[in-house]
Design a protein around this motif. Structure first.
Motif, PDB file in Angstrom:
ATOM      1  N   ASN A 139      18.389  -7.565  16.883  1.00 13.70           N
ATOM      2  CA  ASN A 139      18.478  -8.277  15.806  1.00 13.70           C
ATOM      3  C   ASN A 139      18.197  -9.851  15.719  1.00 13.70           C
ATOM      4  O   ASN A 139      18.725 -10.321  16.832  1.00 13.70           O
ATOM      5  N   HIS A 140      17.529 -10.326  14.646  1.00 16.47           N
ATOM      6  CA  HIS A 140      17.181 -11.593  14.864  1.00 16.47           C
ATOM      7  C   HIS A 140      17.619 -12.253  13.307  1.00 16.47           C
ATOM      8  O   HIS A 140      17.680 -11.726  12.461  1.00 16.47           O
ATOM      9  N   ILE A 141      17.911 -13.550  13.332  1.00 14.78           N
ATOM     10  CA  ILE A 141      18.252 -14.332  12.009  1.00 14.78           C
ATOM     11  C   ILE A 141      16.879 -14.565  11.622  1.00 14.78           C
ATOM     12  O   ILE A 141      16.032 -15.499  12.067  1.00 14.78           O
ATOM     13  N   LEU A 142      16.753 -13.987  10.394  1.00 13.44           N
ATOM     14  CA  LEU A 142      15.249 -14.125   9.628  1.00 13.44           C
ATOM     15  C   LEU A 142      15.444 -15.407   8.661  1.00 13.44           C
ATOM     16  O   LEU A 142      14.547 -15.917   8.224  1.00 13.44           O
ATOM     17  N   LEU A 143      16.851 -15.626   8.090  1.00  8.80           N
ATOM     18  CA  LEU A 143      17.135 -16.842   7.216  1.00  8.80           C
ATOM     19  C   LEU A 143      18.381 -17.082   7.228  1.00  8.80           C
ATOM     20  O   LEU A 143      19.455 -16.028   7.553  1.00  8.80           O
ATOM     21  N   ASP A 144      18.789 -18.363   7.327  1.00 10.86           N
ATOM     22  CA  ASP A 144      20.073 -18.784   7.151  1.00 10.86           C
ATOM     23  C   ASP A 144      20.075 -20.039   6.336  1.00 10.86           C
ATOM     24  O   ASP A 144      19.674 -21.035   6.950  1.00 10.86           O
ATOM     25  N   GLU A 145      20.699 -19.990   5.386  1.00 12.37           N
ATOM     26  CA  GLU A 145      20.504 -21.243   4.396  1.00 12.37           C
ATOM     27  C   GLU A 145      22.082 -21.185   3.520  1.00 12.37           C
ATOM     28  O   GLU A 145      22.567 -20.154   3.179  1.00 12.37           O
ATOM     29  N   ILE A 146      22.356 -22.439   3.224  1.00  6.89           N
ATOM     30  CA  ILE A 146      23.580 -22.594   2.490  1.00  6.89           C
ATOM     31  C   ILE A 146      23.062 -23.163   1.209  1.00  6.89           C
ATOM     32  O   ILE A 146      22.201 -24.241   0.965  1.00  6.89           O
ATOM     33  N   GLY A 147      23.905 -22.881  -0.025  1.00  2.84           N
ATOM     34  CA  GLY A 147      23.679 -23.335  -1.286  1.00  2.84           C
ATOM     35  C   GLY A 147      22.982 -22.359  -2.169  1.00  2.84           C
ATOM     36  O   GLY A 147      22.834 -21.193  -1.860  1.00  2.84           O
ATOM     37  N   GLN A 148      22.131 -22.861  -3.090  1.00  3.55           N
ATOM     38  CA  GLN A 148      21.770 -22.114  -4.032  1.00  3.55           C
ATOM     39  C   GLN A 148      20.233 -21.612  -3.622  1.00  3.55           C
ATOM     40  O   GLN A 148      19.217 -22.474  -3.845  1.00  3.55           O
ATOM     41  N   VAL A 149      20.023 -20.612  -2.802  1.00  2.30           N
ATOM     42  CA  VAL A 149      18.857 -20.313  -2.522  1.00  2.30           C
ATOM     43  C   VAL A 149      18.111 -19.375  -3.577  1.00  2.30           C
ATOM     44  O   VAL A 149      18.629 -18.584  -4.243  1.00  2.30           O
ATOM     45  N   SER A 150      16.889 -19.788  -3.720  1.00  2.18           N
ATOM     46  CA  SER A 150      16.230 -19.559  -4.926  1.00  2.18           C
ATOM     47  C   SER A 150      15.789 -18.008  -4.528  1.00  2.18           C
ATOM     48  O   SER A 150      15.560 -17.435  -3.610  1.00  2.18           O
ATOM     49  N   LEU A 151      15.849 -17.077  -5.789  1.00  2.76           N
ATOM     50  CA  LEU A 151      15.416 -15.669  -5.720  1.00  2.76           C
ATOM     51  C   LEU A 151      13.702 -15.621  -5.317  1.00  2.76           C
ATOM     52  O   LEU A 151      13.677 -14.650  -4.602  1.00  2.76           O
ATOM     53  N   ASN A 152      13.155 -16.423  -5.683  1.00  4.27           N
ATOM     54  CA  ASN A 152      11.633 -16.855  -5.250  1.00  4.27           C
ATOM     55  C   ASN A 152      11.599 -16.778  -3.697  1.00  4.27           C
ATOM     56  O   ASN A 152      10.751 -16.123  -2.859  1.00  4.27           O
ATOM     57  N   HIS A 153      12.517 -17.613  -2.904  1.00  6.06           N
ATOM     58  CA  HIS A 153      12.491 -17.948  -1.609  1.00  6.06           C
ATOM     59  C   HIS A 153      12.756 -16.754  -0.883  1.00  6.06           C
ATOM     60  O   HIS A 153      12.637 -16.264   0.109  1.00  6.06           O
ATOM     61  N   LEU A 154      14.043 -15.882  -1.391  1.00  6.95           N
ATOM     62  CA  LEU A 154      14.456 -14.734  -0.972  1.00  6.95           C
ATOM     63  C   LEU A 154      13.528 -13.783  -0.906  1.00  6.95           C
ATOM     64  O   LEU A 154      13.284 -12.963   0.057  1.00  6.95           O
ATOM     65  N   ASP A 155      12.915 -13.478  -2.017  1.00  5.00           N
ATOM     66  CA  ASP A 155      11.623 -12.669  -2.106  1.00  5.00           C
ATOM     67  C   ASP A 155      10.699 -12.797  -1.119  1.00  5.00           C
ATOM     68  O   ASP A 155       9.997 -11.903  -0.642  1.00  5.00           O
ATOM     69  N   GLU A 156      10.368 -14.128  -1.276  1.00  4.84           N
ATOM     70  CA  GLU A 156       8.983 -14.488  -0.215  1.00  4.84           C
ATOM     71  C   GLU A 156       9.705 -14.078   1.319  1.00  4.84           C
ATOM     72  O   GLU A 156       8.486 -13.373   2.054  1.00  4.84           O
ATOM     73  N   VAL A 157      10.840 -14.099   1.725  1.00  6.42           N
ATOM     74  CA  VAL A 157      11.026 -13.882   3.126  1.00  6.42           C
ATOM     75  C   VAL A 157      11.336 -12.636   3.177  1.00  6.42           C
ATOM     76  O   VAL A 157      10.793 -11.994   4.307  1.00  6.42           O
ATOM     77  N   LEU A 158      11.891 -11.966   2.418  1.00  7.30           N
ATOM     78  CA  LEU A 158      11.922 -10.199   2.234  1.00  7.30           C
ATOM     79  C   LEU A 158      10.550  -9.683   2.189  1.00  7.30           C
ATOM     80  O   LEU A 158      10.127  -8.569   3.060  1.00  7.30           O
ATOM     81  N   ALA A 159       9.728 -10.212   1.460  1.00  7.21           N
ATOM     82  CA  ALA A 159       8.333  -9.525   1.482  1.00  7.21           C
ATOM     83  C   ALA A 159       7.556  -9.802   2.724  1.00  7.21           C
ATOM     84  O   ALA A 159       6.895  -8.916   3.229  1.00  7.21           O
ATOM     85  N   ASN A 160       7.611 -10.842   3.339  1.00  7.30           N
ATOM     86  CA  ASN A 160       6.959 -11.273   4.788  1.00  7.30           C
ATOM     87  C   ASN A 160       7.654 -10.161   5.611  1.00  7.30           C
ATOM     88  O   ASN A 160       6.813  -9.756   6.334  1.00  7.30           O
ATOM     89  N   TRP A 161       8.844  -9.781   5.551  1.00  2.76           N
ATOM     90  CA  TRP A 161       9.465  -9.102   6.622  1.00  2.76           C
ATOM     91  C   TRP A 161       9.022  -7.457   6.426  1.00  2.76           C
ATOM     92  O   TRP A 161       8.609  -6.891   7.235  1.00  2.76           O
ATOM     93  N   PHE A 162       8.674  -7.296   5.154  1.00  4.08           N
ATOM     94  CA  PHE A 162       8.340  -5.869   4.907  1.00  4.08           C
ATOM     95  C   PHE A 162       6.713  -5.852   4.944  1.00  4.08           C
ATOM     96  O   PHE A 162       6.111  -4.586   4.737  1.00  4.08           O
ATOM     97  N   GLY A 163       5.931  -6.851   4.978  1.00  5.52           N
ATOM     98  CA  GLY A 163       4.573  -6.822   4.898  1.00  5.52           C
ATOM     99  C   GLY A 163       3.739  -6.638   3.827  1.00  5.52           C
ATOM    100  O   GLY A 163       2.829  -6.078   3.633  1.00  5.52           O
ATOM    101  N   ILE A 164       4.588  -6.989   2.588  1.00  7.30           N
ATOM    102  CA  ILE A 164       4.153  -6.743   1.270  1.00  7.30           C
ATOM    103  C   ILE A 164       3.739  -8.155   0.558  1.00  7.30           C
ATOM    104  O   ILE A 164       4.311  -9.229   1.073  1.00  7.30           O
ATOM    105  N   THR A 165       3.003  -8.052  -0.523  1.00  9.49           N
ATOM    106  CA  THR A 165       2.745  -9.678  -1.142  1.00  9.49           C
ATOM    107  C   THR A 165       4.162  -9.885  -2.146  1.00  9.49           C
ATOM    108  O   THR A 165       4.587  -8.874  -2.615  1.00  9.49           O
TER     109      THR A 165
END
Length: 187
Positions: A139-165
């Motif tokens: 298990n690795h930390i893929l993202l660790d952010e405090i505050g209002q993380v945007s939906l677009n940023h979370l989508d970008e990190v998760l899409a990268n993880w799954f190898g999708i656009t």
């Protein structure tokens, strides 16, 4: 008779003014730090997030399936606003990731917490999002952010993880559609 009637009227007035006349209404408010109840049910229209389906310990047994820890307080304005974003992440990725909302009021201090203890990843401020996962069995930390993380940023990190656009970035803003519930909508 006159004094008895006067006393009765005085008692009725005292009762009405004390118990019925000056009590404030119970308003839930997105823009305040008052406790209103479960913020995911009230402000994101999604009561399915709390309690979480899995524990952190269970989620860490499947490192190829990311776990998203969401540290929050029910009486935090910032967390109330962020609840809508968490609900949208569940809408897009809820079948392939584990979302674990953790109220920081429930965290117990530990000198050396193990990786299955949520306090290990908490940095003392809310809202905080931690994404954990690892395709190598660790298990690795893929993202660790405090505050209002945007939906677009979370989508970008998760899409990268799954190898999708990632989805096309859409400017979104919380939109209140009644006195309590809020949704993310294109602005």
């Amino acid at each position: 008779m006159q004094t008895t009637m006067t006393r009765l009227i005085a008692w009725v007035l005292v009762f009405l003014l004390t118990w019925g006349g000056f009590s404030p209404p119970g308003w839930a408010g997105l823009q305040d730090d008052r406790f209103d109840g479960n913020i995911f049910a009230l402000y994101a229209g999604n009561g399915s997030l709390v309690p979480p389906r899995v524990t952190l310990q269970d989620a860490l047994t499947l490192p190829e399936r990311p776990a998203m820890l969401v540290y929050y307080l029910d009486d935090s304005r910032d967390c109330k606003v962020f609840a809508s974003t968490v609900s949208q992440v569940q809408r897009f990725y809820g079948r392939v990731i584990d979302i674990i909302p953790i109220t920081v009021d429930s965290l117990l201090p530990a000198a050396h917490p193990d990786p299955t203890n949520p306090i290990r990843y908490y940095r003392g401020r809310v809202p905080q999002v931690v994404l954990l996962g690892g395709k190598d069995g660790e298990n690795h930390i893929l993202l660790d952010e405090i505050g209002q993380v945007s939906l677009n940023h979370l989508d970008e990190v998760l899409a990268n993880w799954f190898g999708i656009t990632p989805r096309q970035p859409v400017p979104v803003a919380p939109r209140q559609f009644n006195d309590v519930n809020v949704e993310l909508a294109p602005s």
